[in-house]
Design an enzyme around this catalytic site. Structure first.
Site, PDB file in Angstrom:
ATOM      1  N   SER A   1      54.187  15.851  27.028  1.00  0.00           N
ATOM      2  CA  SER A   1      53.869  16.360  25.700  1.00  0.00           C
ATOM      3  C   SER A   1      52.795  15.457  25.112  1.00  0.00           C
ATOM      4  CB  SER A   1      55.115  16.352  24.807  1.00  0.00           C
ATOM      5  OG  SER A   1      54.794  16.748  23.490  1.00  0.00           O
TER       6      SER A   1
ATOM      7  N   SER B   1      38.747  40.116  26.619  1.00  0.00           N
ATOM      8  CA  SER B   1      39.885  39.795  25.774  1.00  0.00           C
ATOM      9  C   SER B   1      39.492  39.668  24.308  1.00  0.00           C
ATOM     10  CB  SER B   1      40.530  38.486  26.244  1.00  0.00           C
ATOM     11  OG  SER B   1      39.592  37.427  26.213  1.00  0.00           O
TER      12      SER B   1
ATOM     13  N   ASP C   1      42.550  31.971  18.796  1.00  0.00           N
ATOM     14  CA  ASP C   1      42.555  30.657  19.423  1.00  0.00           C
ATOM     15  C   ASP C   1      43.277  29.640  18.545  1.00  0.00           C
ATOM     16  OD1 ASP C   1      41.033  31.736  21.410  1.00  0.00           O
ATOM     17  OD2 ASP C   1      39.166  30.775  20.838  1.00  0.00           O
TER      18      ASP C   1
ATOM     19  N   ASP D   1      30.521  31.974  26.713  1.00  0.00           N
ATOM     20  CA  ASP D   1      30.405  33.298  26.081  1.00  0.00           C
ATOM     21  C   ASP D   1      29.122  33.379  25.258  1.00  0.00           C
ATOM     22  OD1 ASP D   1      32.948  33.699  27.126  1.00  0.00           O
ATOM     23  OD2 ASP D   1      33.947  33.161  25.261  1.00  0.00           O
TER      24      ASP D   1
ATOM     25  N   ASN E   1      30.182  29.725  35.899  1.00  0.00           N
ATOM     26  CA  ASN E   1      29.733  28.338  35.927  1.00  0.00           C
ATOM     27  C   ASN E   1      29.798  27.857  37.374  1.00  0.00           C
ATOM     28  OD1 ASN E   1      32.420  27.467  36.484  1.00  0.00           O
ATOM     29  ND2 ASN E   1      32.879  27.291  34.294  1.00  0.00           N
TER      30      ASN E   1
ATOM     31  N   GLY F   1      22.069  22.464  32.824  1.00  0.00           N
ATOM     32  CA  GLY F   1      21.360  23.701  32.526  1.00  0.00           C
ATOM     33  C   GLY F   1      21.914  24.906  33.247  1.00  0.00           C
TER      34      GLY F   1
END
Length: 324
Positions: free
Chosen positions: A36, A8, A12, A256, A195, A228
């Site tokens: 909210s 993508s 952001d 990333d 992850n 780690g």
């Protein structure tokens, strides 16, 4: 060695909530949720999984190709990426759409609630392997990151059929993928990045045991936050600790950044241990910065941090890969 980063490309919108989401979300009322959160600030940053990884590899002088789709508003972002060493010639532009947008709120415990508008990313299937080969020739590695699910599956299939090594990195799209899609994305990968939670989700969706998964990928790289990273290959398992952060500003894009550092070291012929160490360093720079592409490297500082976190030998070896 040409590396293509598919994923993508997004803007952001990052906000901070001073409290804890857990104090507001009622487990027995989640089916009727309507809340909210009054946030303290708003940062508009460049992002997107593909662009984040490509940016970090560009900063590390790797000159990656970014493969993806963007909208009519991409020009300024395009110039930014090019200035930082990213080849954006493989980004398809759609003038009638906006570039994808990620909206995320982070609370005081680093928990996140986010939404993602795909925009031009919905056209990502046009950025396929044939487009890549026609433009730059056969790539040496394609990382297939979070993108429009159909485009991810199709690009994976094309790489597999063409014999192009690919890195599977479904990450944020795992929640949107069904079992068949996850199977397609993972099977035969040269690298599988995830992850720990994503790894468990892959196993849950596919029904595979960990051993069955490992038999279908060459190298499994699993990040574990503060604990780690673990790398499993034919040579066995390698565990590497983190580079301690001086402060935690924003976790967006940390994974990333790790992938960019890891692949940079692998391309240079370093061991998986060294690759994880460099990945951990870049990830730490990102977590200390608000926004996934606002960080930079000071060579002397980087060497000192590598030596402190690991040892002098690691710093000297990885110093060869740091920008001068």
């Amino acid at each position: 060695m040409s590396v293509v980063i598919s994923g993508s490309v997004a803007t952001d919108h990052l906000m901070s909530y001073p409290g804890r989401f857990s104090e507001t979300l009622l487990p027995d009322q989640l089916a009727k949720i309507s809340v909210s959160f009054l946030v303290e600030d708003l940062d508009v940053r460049r992002g997107g999984v593909g662009a984040n990884i490509a940016y970090a590899m560009g900063v590390l002088d790797q000159n990656p190709y970014l493969l993806g789709a963007a909208g009519a508003d991409f020009d300024e972002y395009d110039q930014w990426l090019r200035r930082h060493g990213v080849d954006t010639s493989l980004v398809r532009i759609f003038d009638t759409l906006h570039t994808a947008r990620f909206v995320c709120t982070t609370d005081s415990e680093q928990a996140q609630i986010a939404s993602f508008y795909p925009g031009a990313m919905s056209k990502a299937s046009s950025a396929d392997l044939s487009f890549v080969i026609d433009s730059i020739g056969m790539p040496d590695l394609v990382l297939i990151g979070a993108n429009e699910p159909g485009a991810m599956v199709e690009l994976t299939r094309q790489c597999r059929e063409a014999g192009v090594p690919f890195a599977a990195d479904p990450s944020q799209q795992l929640a949107s993928l069904d079992a068949k899609q996850v199977l397609e994305l993972v099977d035969g990968a040269a690298y599988l990045f995830s992850n720990h939670y994503e790894l468990e989700l892959i196993l849950h969706r596919t029904g595979w045991t960990l051993e069955e998964l490992d038999s279908r990928v060459e190298i499994r790289v699993t990040t574990k936050g503060a604990d780690g990273v673990s790398i499993l290959s034919d040579a066995g398992e390698t565990n590497v600790g983190v580079v301690p952060a001086r402060e935690i500003a924003d976790p967006t894009g940390v994974g990333d950044a790790f992938r960019a550092g890891f692949l940079t070291a692998v391309r240079a012929g370093k061991t998986f241990e060294r690759a994880a160490q460099l990945g951990s360093l870049i990830a730490t720079y990102v977590i200390e910065t608000t926004g996934p592409q606002e960080w930079s490297i000071d060579r002397a500082d980087a060497l000192a941090r590598l030596e402190e976190a690991y040892d002098a030998e690691a710093a000297a070896d990885l110093g060869e890969l740091l920008p001068r």
